[in-house]
Design a protein around this motif. Structure first.
Motif, PDB file in Angstrom:
ATOM      1  N   LYS A 200       0.812  -1.215   0.000  1.00 56.54           N
ATOM      2  CA  LYS A 200       0.000   0.000   0.000  1.00 56.54           C
ATOM      3  C   LYS A 200       0.852   1.274   0.000  1.00 56.54           C
ATOM      4  CE  LYS A 200      -4.130  -1.914   2.240  1.00 56.54           C
ATOM      5  NZ  LYS A 200      -5.051  -1.826   3.409  1.00 56.54           N
ATOM      6  N   MET A 201       1.975   1.214   0.694  1.00 55.94           N
ATOM      7  CA  MET A 201       2.866   2.376   0.726  1.00 55.94           C
ATOM      8  C   MET A 201       3.757   2.443  -0.511  1.00 55.94           C
ATOM      9  SD  MET A 201       2.065   4.068   3.443  1.00 55.94           S
ATOM     10  CE  MET A 201       3.429   5.235   3.553  1.00 55.94           C
ATOM     11  N   GLU A 202       3.730   1.378  -1.316  1.00 60.31           N
ATOM     12  CA  GLU A 202       4.522   1.300  -2.553  1.00 60.31           C
ATOM     13  C   GLU A 202       6.014   1.444  -2.264  1.00 60.31           C
ATOM     14  OE1 GLU A 202       2.965   3.626  -5.816  1.00 60.31           O
ATOM     15  OE2 GLU A 202       0.916   3.469  -5.040  1.00 60.31           O
ATOM     16  N   ALA A 203       6.448   0.784  -1.201  1.00 63.08           N
ATOM     17  CA  ALA A 203       7.857   0.790  -0.815  1.00 63.08           C
ATOM     18  C   ALA A 203       8.502  -0.514  -1.264  1.00 63.08           C
ATOM     19  CB  ALA A 203       7.996   0.947   0.691  1.00 63.08           C
ATOM     20  N   GLU A 204       9.694  -0.421  -1.797  1.00 62.82           N
ATOM     21  CA  GLU A 204      10.387  -1.604  -2.298  1.00 62.82           C
ATOM     22  C   GLU A 204      11.362  -2.189  -1.286  1.00 62.82           C
ATOM     23  OE1 GLU A 204      12.173  -0.599  -5.987  1.00 62.82           O
ATOM     24  OE2 GLU A 204      10.272  -0.163  -6.984  1.00 62.82           O
ATOM     25  N   SER A 205      11.624  -1.463  -0.209  1.00 59.74           N
ATOM     26  CA  SER A 205      12.542  -1.954   0.811  1.00 59.74           C
ATOM     27  C   SER A 205      12.212  -1.297   2.136  1.00 59.74           C
ATOM     28  CB  SER A 205      13.995  -1.643   0.431  1.00 59.74           C
ATOM     29  OG  SER A 205      14.238  -0.240   0.502  1.00 59.74           O
ATOM     30  N   LEU A 206      12.755  -1.870   3.212  1.00 61.49           N
ATOM     31  CA  LEU A 206      12.537  -1.296   4.531  1.00 61.49           C
ATOM     32  C   LEU A 206      13.119   0.108   4.615  1.00 61.49           C
ATOM     33  CD1 LEU A 206      11.740  -1.427   7.499  1.00 61.49           C
ATOM     34  CD2 LEU A 206      13.909  -2.619   7.960  1.00 61.49           C
ATOM     35  N   ALA A 207      14.296   0.306   4.028  1.00 64.71           N
ATOM     36  CA  ALA A 207      14.930   1.628   4.063  1.00 64.71           C
ATOM     37  C   ALA A 207      14.040   2.670   3.394  1.00 64.71           C
ATOM     38  CB  ALA A 207      16.292   1.580   3.384  1.00 64.71           C
ATOM     39  N   GLU A 208      13.441   2.309   2.272  1.00 66.53           N
ATOM     40  CA  GLU A 208      12.576   3.245   1.563  1.00 66.53           C
ATOM     41  C   GLU A 208      11.298   3.524   2.351  1.00 66.53           C
ATOM     42  OE1 GLU A 208      14.009   2.170  -2.981  1.00 66.53           O
ATOM     43  OE2 GLU A 208      12.274   1.166  -2.117  1.00 66.53           O
ATOM     44  N   LEU A 209      10.789   2.502   3.039  1.00 67.89           N
ATOM     45  CA  LEU A 209       9.598   2.690   3.866  1.00 67.89           C
ATOM     46  C   LEU A 209       9.881   3.669   4.999  1.00 67.89           C
ATOM     47  CD1 LEU A 209       6.671   1.790   4.461  1.00 67.89           C
ATOM     48  CD2 LEU A 209       7.645  -0.001   5.929  1.00 67.89           C
ATOM     49  N   ILE A 210      11.041   3.529   5.627  1.00 64.98           N
ATOM     50  CA  ILE A 210      11.417   4.427   6.720  1.00 64.98           C
ATOM     51  C   ILE A 210      11.576   5.856   6.205  1.00 64.98           C
ATOM     52  CG2 ILE A 210      13.258   4.981   8.356  1.00 64.98           C
ATOM     53  CD1 ILE A 210      13.668   1.939   8.671  1.00 64.98           C
ATOM     54  N   HIS A 211      12.170   6.006   5.004  1.00 64.16           N
ATOM     55  CA  HIS A 211      12.295   7.341   4.408  1.00 64.16           C
ATOM     56  C   HIS A 211      10.921   7.947   4.173  1.00 64.16           C
ATOM     57  CE1 HIS A 211      16.506   8.125   3.735  1.00 64.16           C
ATOM     58  NE2 HIS A 211      16.703   6.903   3.251  1.00 64.16           N
ATOM     59  N   MET A 212       9.975   7.137   3.714  1.00 65.93           N
ATOM     60  CA  MET A 212       8.635   7.648   3.446  1.00 65.93           C
ATOM     61  C   MET A 212       7.980   8.169   4.711  1.00 65.93           C
ATOM     62  SD  MET A 212       6.740   5.115   0.771  1.00 65.93           S
ATOM     63  CE  MET A 212       7.125   5.152  -0.969  1.00 65.93           C
ATOM     64  N   VAL A 213       8.108   7.408   5.782  1.00 67.18           N
ATOM     65  CA  VAL A 213       7.503   7.822   7.050  1.00 67.18           C
ATOM     66  C   VAL A 213       8.061   9.166   7.488  1.00 67.18           C
ATOM     67  CG1 VAL A 213       7.301   7.274   9.496  1.00 67.18           C
ATOM     68  CG2 VAL A 213       6.950   5.485   7.785  1.00 67.18           C
ATOM     69  N   GLY A 214       9.387   9.327   7.338  1.00 69.22           N
ATOM     70  CA  GLY A 214      10.004  10.592   7.696  1.00 69.22           C
ATOM     71  C   GLY A 214       9.613  11.711   6.766  1.00 69.22           C
ATOM     72  N   ASP A 215       9.622  11.443   5.455  1.00 68.44           N
ATOM     73  CA  ASP A 215       9.302  12.488   4.474  1.00 68.44           C
ATOM     74  C   ASP A 215       7.846  12.919   4.557  1.00 68.44           C
ATOM     75  OD1 ASP A 215      11.885  12.311   3.625  1.00 68.44           O
ATOM     76  OD2 ASP A 215      11.443  11.143   1.816  1.00 68.44           O
ATOM     77  N   GLY A 216       6.956  11.959   4.883  1.00 67.92           N
ATOM     78  CA  GLY A 216       5.530  12.273   4.958  1.00 67.92           C
ATOM     79  C   GLY A 216       5.128  12.802   6.314  1.00 67.92           C
ATOM     80  N   GLU A 217       6.071  12.817   7.265  1.00 66.90           N
ATOM     81  CA  GLU A 217       5.800  13.301   8.620  1.00 66.90           C
ATOM     82  C   GLU A 217       4.613  12.581   9.230  1.00 66.90           C
ATOM     83  OE1 GLU A 217       5.488  17.538   8.479  1.00 66.90           O
ATOM     84  OE2 GLU A 217       7.515  17.828   7.741  1.00 66.90           O
ATOM     85  N   ILE A 218       4.649  11.245   9.138  1.00 68.55           N
ATOM     86  CA  ILE A 218       3.550  10.439   9.692  1.00 68.55           C
ATOM     87  C   ILE A 218       4.081   9.557  10.814  1.00 68.55           C
ATOM     88  CG2 ILE A 218       2.177  10.457   7.601  1.00 68.55           C
ATOM     89  CD1 ILE A 218       3.330   7.775   6.860  1.00 68.55           C
TER      90      ILE A 218
END
Length: 218
Positions: A200-218
């Motif tokens: 659902k988050m369209e993340a290809e790796s754990l590192a990218e998922l963590i970046h998304m959480v930080g970038d989206g401020e969620i």
């Protein structure tokens, strides 16, 4: 690329997806407005001009990259007062101040408040164009960053309550077994939720998922 600009990995955004840039001119001197507008249109910029800050504020907020060429000594709402308003309401719109006289304290105040350039009339065409191109590039980065943040938040909004709990624990560095113990569910169930979160988050790796959480401020 400078850290000012958004990291767009895993979010389908590019400069081709945003509207063409706009340059706004706010100056009560008609000769300045007309000459600058003519120059900018000749250079291919979309331009809109206003006599007062109040008239500019009545204009709909643009969704694309933009900058404002702003006279500091406007009648009514001054350039510095408008700058304070824009810092809250239109953060992706860099300000280039122009003035008919040098005033060191005012220049310092404007630059400390975030102005990207301060030009004294009469200014050279090439100096003005360089400042506008730099301001538009900056604005593009800010617009892309905000759109990335919005896209991430929309994806996060599609997660179930349990998936959000799993995501929170993933980003804290917990392993599947530890997440299961924390939530009282099996490791297999955690793996299933984890897969849904990644999809659902369209993340290809754990590192990218963590970046998304930080970038989206969620």
């Amino acid at each position: 690329m400078s850290t000012l600009y958004a990291d767009t990995r895993n979010v389908t955004l590019s400069r081709a997806t945003i509207p063409s840039p706009m340059v706004f001119i706010v100056d009560d001197d008609i000769s300045v407005r007309e000459s600058v507008e003519s120059l900018l249109r000749h250079e291919g910029f979309a331009v809109e001009s206003f006599v007062t800050a109040s008239a500019f504020l009545e204009h709909p907020v643009t969704s694309g990259p933009s900058c404002i060429l702003l006279d500091i000594t406007l009648p009514g709402v001054t350039g510095l007062e408008l700058q304070k308003s824009l810092a809250v309401e239109r953060q992706a719109m860099p300000i280039i101040f122009i003035t008919g006289r040098e005033d060191a304290p005012t220049i310092v105040q404007a630059m400390k408040a975030g102005a990207v350039e301060f030009l004294t009339k009469p200014f050279r065409d090439d100096a003005l164009l360089d400042a506008i191109r730099a301001a538009i590039e900056r604005s593009e980065g800010l617009v892309l960053r905000e759109r990335r943040k919005t896209a991430i938040r929309e994806r996060y909004g599609d997660l179930t309550r349990r998936e959000r709990e799993v995501l929170s624990l993933i980003t804290q560095g917990l392993l599947n077994r530890e997440i299961g113990d924390e939530l009282g569910i099996s490791e297999i169930t955690v793996k299933a939720h984890r897969g849904q979160v990644m999809r659902k988050m369209e993340a290809e790796s754990l590192a990218e998922l963590i970046h998304m959480v930080g970038d989206g401020e969620i």
